[in-house]
Scaffold this motif. Structure first.
Motif, PDB file in Angstrom:
ATOM      1  N   UNK A  29       2.198 -15.391  85.804  1.00  0.00           N
ATOM      2  CA  UNK A  29       3.124 -14.363  85.297  1.00  0.00           C
ATOM      3  C   UNK A  29       4.304 -14.210  86.247  1.00  0.00           C
ATOM      4  N   UNK A  30       4.000 -14.279  87.541  1.00  0.00           N
ATOM      5  CA  UNK A  30       5.058 -14.146  88.553  1.00  0.00           C
ATOM      6  C   UNK A  30       6.029 -15.325  88.470  1.00  0.00           C
ATOM      7  N   UNK A  31       5.493 -16.503  88.198  1.00  0.00           N
ATOM      8  CA  UNK A  31       6.335 -17.699  88.094  1.00  0.00           C
ATOM      9  C   UNK A  31       7.343 -17.583  86.954  1.00  0.00           C
ATOM     10  N   UNK A  32       6.870 -17.166  85.789  1.00  0.00           N
ATOM     11  CA  UNK A  32       7.757 -17.131  84.626  1.00  0.00           C
ATOM     12  C   UNK A  32       8.728 -15.955  84.679  1.00  0.00           C
ATOM     13  N   UNK A  33       8.519 -15.027  85.632  1.00  0.00           N
ATOM     14  CA  UNK A  33       9.481 -13.929  85.810  1.00  0.00           C
ATOM     15  C   UNK A  33      10.673 -14.351  86.666  1.00  0.00           C
ATOM     16  N   UNK A  34      10.543 -15.492  87.353  1.00  0.00           N
ATOM     17  CA  UNK A  34      11.632 -15.979  88.186  1.00  0.00           C
ATOM     18  C   UNK A  34      12.583 -16.794  87.310  1.00  0.00           C
ATOM     19  N   UNK A  35      13.795 -16.308  87.173  1.00  0.00           N
ATOM     20  CA  UNK A  35      14.718 -16.826  86.175  1.00  0.00           C
ATOM     21  C   UNK A  35      15.002 -18.320  86.337  1.00  0.00           C
ATOM     22  N   UNK A  36      15.161 -18.772  87.576  1.00  0.00           N
ATOM     23  CA  UNK A  36      15.568 -20.162  87.780  1.00  0.00           C
ATOM     24  C   UNK A  36      14.469 -21.169  87.431  1.00  0.00           C
ATOM     25  N   UNK A  37      13.207 -20.689  87.351  1.00  0.00           N
ATOM     26  CA  UNK A  37      12.130 -21.633  87.085  1.00  0.00           C
ATOM     27  C   UNK A  37      11.351 -21.314  85.803  1.00  0.00           C
ATOM     28  N   UNK A  38      11.698 -20.232  85.104  1.00  0.00           N
ATOM     29  CA  UNK A  38      10.896 -19.776  83.971  1.00  0.00           C
ATOM     30  C   UNK A  38      10.731 -20.858  82.901  1.00  0.00           C
ATOM     31  N   UNK A  39      11.834 -21.459  82.475  1.00  0.00           N
ATOM     32  CA  UNK A  39      11.760 -22.452  81.399  1.00  0.00           C
ATOM     33  C   UNK A  39      10.954 -23.671  81.831  1.00  0.00           C
ATOM     34  N   UNK A  40      11.219 -24.147  83.049  1.00  0.00           N
ATOM     35  CA  UNK A  40      10.509 -25.331  83.544  1.00  0.00           C
ATOM     36  C   UNK A  40       9.022 -25.046  83.695  1.00  0.00           C
ATOM     37  N   UNK A  41       8.681 -23.838  84.123  1.00  0.00           N
ATOM     38  CA  UNK A  41       7.263 -23.544  84.327  1.00  0.00           C
ATOM     39  C   UNK A  41       6.532 -23.376  83.000  1.00  0.00           C
ATOM     40  N   UNK A  42       7.207 -22.825  82.007  1.00  0.00           N
ATOM     41  CA  UNK A  42       6.565 -22.725  80.686  1.00  0.00           C
ATOM     42  C   UNK A  42       6.266 -24.111  80.131  1.00  0.00           C
ATOM     43  N   UNK A  43       7.187 -25.036  80.330  1.00  0.00           N
ATOM     44  CA  UNK A  43       6.949 -26.416  79.892  1.00  0.00           C
ATOM     45  C   UNK A  43       5.794 -27.028  80.683  1.00  0.00           C
ATOM     46  N   UNK A  44       5.743 -26.730  81.960  1.00  0.00           N
ATOM     47  CA  UNK A  44       4.675 -27.214  82.834  1.00  0.00           C
ATOM     48  C   UNK A  44       3.317 -26.684  82.371  1.00  0.00           C
ATOM     49  N   UNK A  45       3.266 -25.427  81.959  1.00  0.00           N
ATOM     50  CA  UNK A  45       2.028 -24.832  81.455  1.00  0.00           C
ATOM     51  C   UNK A  45       1.528 -25.545  80.202  1.00  0.00           C
ATOM     52  N   UNK A  46       2.454 -25.971  79.357  1.00  0.00           N
ATOM     53  CA  UNK A  46       2.083 -26.605  78.098  1.00  0.00           C
ATOM     54  C   UNK A  46       1.560 -28.031  78.283  1.00  0.00           C
TER      55      UNK A  46
END
Length: 322
Positions: A284-301
């Motif tokens: 949750x903390x990762x996706x709250x960080x604007x610069x990495x949110x999109x990349x981390x959501x893709x990483x989760x998938x």
């Protein structure tokens, strides 16, 4: 005296009450017969696990908590998370009522030292080799959440909870030093699992440290930071460091199970469930960080949470297109 040196001195002095008390007990026991022991010494002799809990409560829960209040930071429990299992395994091995296979004990004590050195090194490397530079970010969040009530709530959420976790996951160490049975194949399987966990956690944390350090350099140079670590072990698992830590504790459980005490899995099970919750908080903390949110959501998938596995088809296609 600067803060770093002061905190180092405090950290070294803090556990002395328990150490001195226990060494005094051992000295009195060795020079006296059972009938000559005082009621307190007799209780210490006959209740090794309760004594460990009592010393933990008074020395860690109470004393560390008071120190944390005085310093307005509960940093010290993080340092001692890496040290207390070593202290416990030597306590269990040295208690007068202990009985155990010497080779099994030597293997487990050696593994515990390796685990502790690895984790302690990672802690200080992450903290730039400083003592008490900061407290766990989760404690910071709780401090903000509970405000003026945090001073007393911290006793339970930071210290009492840690006693439950640490004593619980160290129960196999108690069992190993309470039962004397010959070594068998399961001892070597347990050792292999423990060592695999230690090695995996070391490489995962080293890769993470290099990633964080690299991003800090990019920031200093005014360049955009890399949003996500997606190489090495982290290419196949989103939390390989957590998996390595779990392998270590469950390896110890197999030692105890092999000695007929499978009930000790309760500590590792609770620890695993808590780590599941921590994993959710971290992500949750990762996706709250604007610069990495999109990349981390893709990483989760595309990447397994804990168990290492190959990238999903979507990730493979993306890599190919890139």
């Amino acid at each position: 005296m600067n803060r770093n040196l002061r905190n180092a001195v405090v950290a070294f002095l803090a556990p002395l009450p328990s150490i001195v008390f226990y060494l005094t007990f051992l000295s009195n026991y060795s020079s006296s017969s059972d009938s000559e022991l005082s009621s307190i010494q007799s209780w210490c002799l006959n209740h090794p696990l309760l004594l460990a809990n009592l010393l933990f409560f008074l020395n860690v829960n109470v004393l560390f908590w008071v120190i944390g209040l005085l310093q307005s930071s509960h940093w010290m429990i993080d340092v001692y998370w890496t040290v207390i299992p070593v202290m416990l395994v030597h306590y269990f091995a040295s208690h007068p009522l202990s009985q155990y296979n010497k080779l099994r004990s030597m293997i487990v004590i050696t593994l515990t030292w390796i685990w502790s050195i690895r984790l302690t090194h990672n802690y200080f490397r992450r903290e730039n080799w400083e003592w008490g530079a900061r407290e766990d970010w989760r404690f910071n969040d709780l401090r903000k959440q509970y405000g003026k009530h945090w001073w007393w709530l911290s006793f339970f959420s930071v210290y009492v909870s840690q006693q439950i976790f640490l004593i619980g996951i160290c129960l196999p160490l108690y069992v190993i030093h309470s039962i004397d049975e010959p070594l068998n194949i399961w001892d070597f399987i347990s050792s292999a699992i423990c060592l695999t966990g230690i090695v995996m956690a070391y490489f995962a944390d080293t890769q993470l440290h290099e990633f964080v350090t690299g991003n800090q350099k990019l920031k200093e140079q005014g360049k955009p930071k890399i949003p996500n670590l997606d190489s090495g072990l982290w290419r196949y698992s989103r939390h390989p460091n957590y998996l390595g830590e779990q392998l270590w504790w469950w390896g110890l459980v197999i030692f105890a199970w092999n000695l007929g005490q499978g009930w000790t899995l309760i500590g590792a099970l609770v620890n695993t469930l808590c780590l599941v919750y921590v994993t959710i908080l971290v992500e949750r903390r990762m996706v709250k960080q604007q610069y990495r949110a999109e990349a981390y959501r893709a990483y989760q998938k595309t990447t397994s949470v804990w168990i290492p596995w190959f990238k999903s088809h979507a990730a493979a296609t993306k890599d190919k297109n890139t």
